[in-house]
Write a protein that holds these residues in place. Structure first.
Motif, PDB file in Angstrom:
ATOM      1  N   PRO A   1      14.584  19.179  11.701  1.00 15.35           N
ATOM      2  CA  PRO A   1      15.136  20.012  10.312  1.00 15.35           C
ATOM      3  C   PRO A   1      14.328  20.775   9.181  1.00 15.35           C
ATOM      4  N   PRO A   2      14.305  21.222   8.260  1.00 14.26           N
ATOM      5  CA  PRO A   2      13.810  21.697   7.378  1.00 14.26           C
ATOM      6  C   PRO A   2      13.205  20.023   6.291  1.00 14.26           C
ATOM      7  N   CYS A   3      13.762  20.122   6.379  1.00 14.62           N
ATOM      8  CA  CYS A   3      14.203  18.672   5.462  1.00 14.62           C
ATOM      9  C   CYS A   3      12.423  17.617   6.515  1.00 14.62           C
ATOM     10  N   VAL A   4      12.133  18.319   7.472  1.00 16.02           N
ATOM     11  CA  VAL A   4      10.418  17.194   7.909  1.00 16.02           C
ATOM     12  C   VAL A   4       9.579  16.839   7.004  1.00 16.02           C
ATOM     13  N   ASP A   5       9.179  15.925   6.788  1.00 20.46           N
ATOM     14  CA  ASP A   5       8.149  15.803   5.903  1.00 20.46           C
ATOM     15  C   ASP A   5       7.175  14.658   6.223  1.00 20.46           C
ATOM     16  N   GLU A   6       6.116  15.600   6.394  1.00 17.91           N
ATOM     17  CA  GLU A   6       4.820  14.636   7.089  1.00 17.91           C
ATOM     18  C   GLU A   6       3.666  15.061   6.498  1.00 17.91           C
ATOM     19  N   LEU A   7       3.757  15.547   4.877  1.00 16.45           N
ATOM     20  CA  LEU A   7       2.617  15.415   3.663  1.00 16.45           C
ATOM     21  C   LEU A   7       1.816  14.412   3.888  1.00 16.45           C
TER      22      LEU A   7
END
Ligand SMILES: Nc1ncnc2c1ncn2[C@@H]1O[C@H](COP(=O)(O)OP(=O)(O)OP(=O)(O)O)[C@@H](O)[C@H]1O
Ligand SMILES: CCCC(=O)O
Length: 374
Positions: A149-155
Motif C-alpha cells: 500500500p502507499p503507507c509502506v514505510d521502510e525509511l
C-alpha cells in the motif's frame, strides 16, 4: 479451485491447493475505477471506468458515498466482463493510507477496514478500494488481500527528520508500482532486487521518487507533501509563505489542502492535469507551458540527485515509470540532468493490476505468507 484460509490466534494458517487461481484485482484512482480478472498470470478481462470531474463532484469525497459509488461501478465491470466467478480464488486491492507498514501482501481484516474508514494517515481513494474488495470477497466467500500500500514505510531512522520534532517525515508513495518495476528491472538485468541499488521515480497524477537499497525503500519523497510538483500535487512549497496563506483568511483549511493535493502543480499553473495537452501546447510555441513542464522535470531531477546521496552515490540504475514516462519531452529533460549519476531506464505506464494479482498468487501458491495488519 479455492484456497482455504483459517484465522487462528492472530496467525493465518493456509491450506494450499493447486491452481489455477482466478483472481479479481481492484485499483481505484482519483478519477478512475480499474479492475482486472486473471486466471493465474493470464488476464481474462481488464476494465476501466473514467469518472468526470462533474460526476465525482455530485458523489462527493465522503468515504461512505464513495464506497457505494465505487462498489456499483466495480459490480458493473464484473458483470460486463462476462467471466464466470463461481470458482473465484481471491480478491486483491491496492491498500490505502493505513498505519505505516512493511511492504508485502496483507490479509484484509477488521482492523484494516476500521483504519480505512478512519483514514489514519489521511483520506485517499485507495482506502475505499479495500472496502469494495472486501464486499466482493465476502460475496464469493474467498480471501481478500492488499499489496504494497502507499503507507509502506521502510525509511531509515536518519530519513525521518524534518527539522520540526512535531512534524516527522512519513512515507507515502507509489509503493505498489515501484516495487513491481524494481522486480522487472532485476528480471531484465538477470539479477535480483537484493543485489540492486535503484532510484525509482513514479511519474503519475502524483509523483514519488524512492531510493531502493537491496529491495528496501530506505528513503522516499512523500507524494502528498514533498518533492517535485506533479500534475495535481504541489510538492514542497516555501513553508513560511504557506503559513501566511493559511492565516490570510482567504482560504478554508479544506481549500488550502486542495491547493496542495488535487488542485496543485500543473492544474494550478495551467488548468490541466493532462501532460499530452501541455506537451502539445509547448510544442506549438506556448512558452509558459514549456517552461512549467521543464520546471517539473527539473524538480524531479533534483529529487533524483537527492536520492543518490541517500544511496551514498552507489546507484545501479535510475528508473522512470508511470504515465508521464510516456512523454519523451519530460524524460529527456530529466535524463539530461541525471545522466552523471547512473544509466536511466524508462518503463512507461504502470502495471498495478498485474502487481496486485502477482502478490495474491504468491500467497495462494504458498510462496509468501500473508502479513497480518495489527
Ligand atoms: N501517452 C502519454 N503521453 C504523455 N503523458 C501521458 C501519457 N499517458 C498518460 N500521461 C500522463 O500521465 C499522468 C497520469 O499517469 P498515471 O496514469 O500513472 O497516474 P494515475 O494512476 O492517474 O495517478 P497516480 O499514478 O498518482 O496514482 C497524466 O498526467 C497523464 O496526462
Ligand atoms: C501513493 C499515492 C500518492 C498520491 O495520490 O499522489
Amino acid at each position: 479451485m479455492k484456497v482455504l484460509g483459517l484465522h487462528i490466534n492472530c496467525e493465518v494458517w493456509w491450506v494450499y491447493r493447486k491452481g489455477p487461481f482466478r483472481i479479481v484485482a481492484i485499483n481505484l484512482g482519483s478519477t478512475s475505477t480499474k479492475i482486472a480478472i486473471y486466471e493465474d498470470e493470464t488476464p481474462l478481462y481488464e476494465g476501466v471506468k473514467r469518472h468526470s470531474y462533474e460526476e465525482l463532484a455530485k458523489v462527493g469525497q465522503n468515504i461512505n458515498e464513495q464506497h457505494i459509488f465505487r462498489y456499483l461501478h466495480v459490480r458493473e465491470l464484473l458483470t460486463t466482463s462476462g467471466v464466470d466467478l463461481s470458482n473465484l480464488s481471491a480478491v486483491v486491492a491496492r491498500g490505502g493510507l493505513f498505519k505505516p507498514v512493511e511492504g508485502g501482501v496483507y490479509l484484509v481484516n477488521e482492523r484494516v477496514l476500521q483504519d480505512a474508514i478512519v483514514g489514519v494517515q489521511g483520506n485517499h481513494i485507495s482506502n475505499v478500494a479495500v472496502l469494495v474488495a472486501k464486499d466482493i470477497a465476502e460475496r464469493y466467500g474467498v480471501p481478500c488481500f492488499f499489496v504494497d500500500p502507499p503507507c509502506v514505510d521502510e525509511l531509515e531512522p536518519i530519513a525521518r527528520f524534518s527539522g520540526v520534532p512535531e512534524l516527522p517525515r512519513t512515507s507515502i508513495f507509489h509503493a505498489l508500482n515501484l516495487r513491481a518495476v524494481a522486480r522487472r528491472v532485476a528480471k531484465d538485468k538477470n539479477t535480483s532486487v537484493e543485489y540492486l541499488n535503484l532510484i525509482l521515480a513514479h511519474l503519475g497524477g502524483g509523483i514519488s521518487v524512492a531510493a531502493s537499497r537491496a529491495g528496501r525503500f530506505i528513503d522516499v519523497t512523500n507524494a502528498l507533501e514533498e518533492g517535485p510538483f506533479s500534475p495535481e500535487r504541489a510538492g514542497s512549497v516555501p513553508v513560511l509563505k504557506l503559513v501566511e496563506l493559511c492565516y490570510s483568511g482567504r482560504f478554508t483549511k479544506e481549500e488550502i489542502k486542495q491547493r496542495l493535493v488535487g488542485k496543485g502543480g500543473l492544474v494550478a499553473y495551467l488548468g490541466t492535469n493532462d501532460i499530452s495537452e501541455v506537451e502539445k501546447r509547448a510544442l506549438s510555441g506556448d512558452g509558459e507551458a514549456e517552461l512549467i513542464l521543464k520546471a517539473m522535470a527539473y524538480q524531479i531531477a533534483k529529487e533524483i540527485g537527492s536520492m543518490s546521496c541517500a544511496l551514498s552515490g552507489k546507484v545501479d540504475y535510475i528508473v522512470l515509470t508511470g504515465g508521464i514516462a510516456h512523454s519523451t519531452l519530460v524524460t529527456a529533460s530529466i535524463i539530461e540532468r541525471v545522466q552523471w549519476i547512473a544509466e536511466t531506464l524508462v518503463y512507461p505506464g504502470e502495471e498495478e493490476l498485474r502487481a496486485l494479482v502477482e502478490g495474491a498468487l504468491r500467497v495462494l501458491r504458498g510462496e509468501e505468507t500473508p502479513k497480518l495488519y495489527e
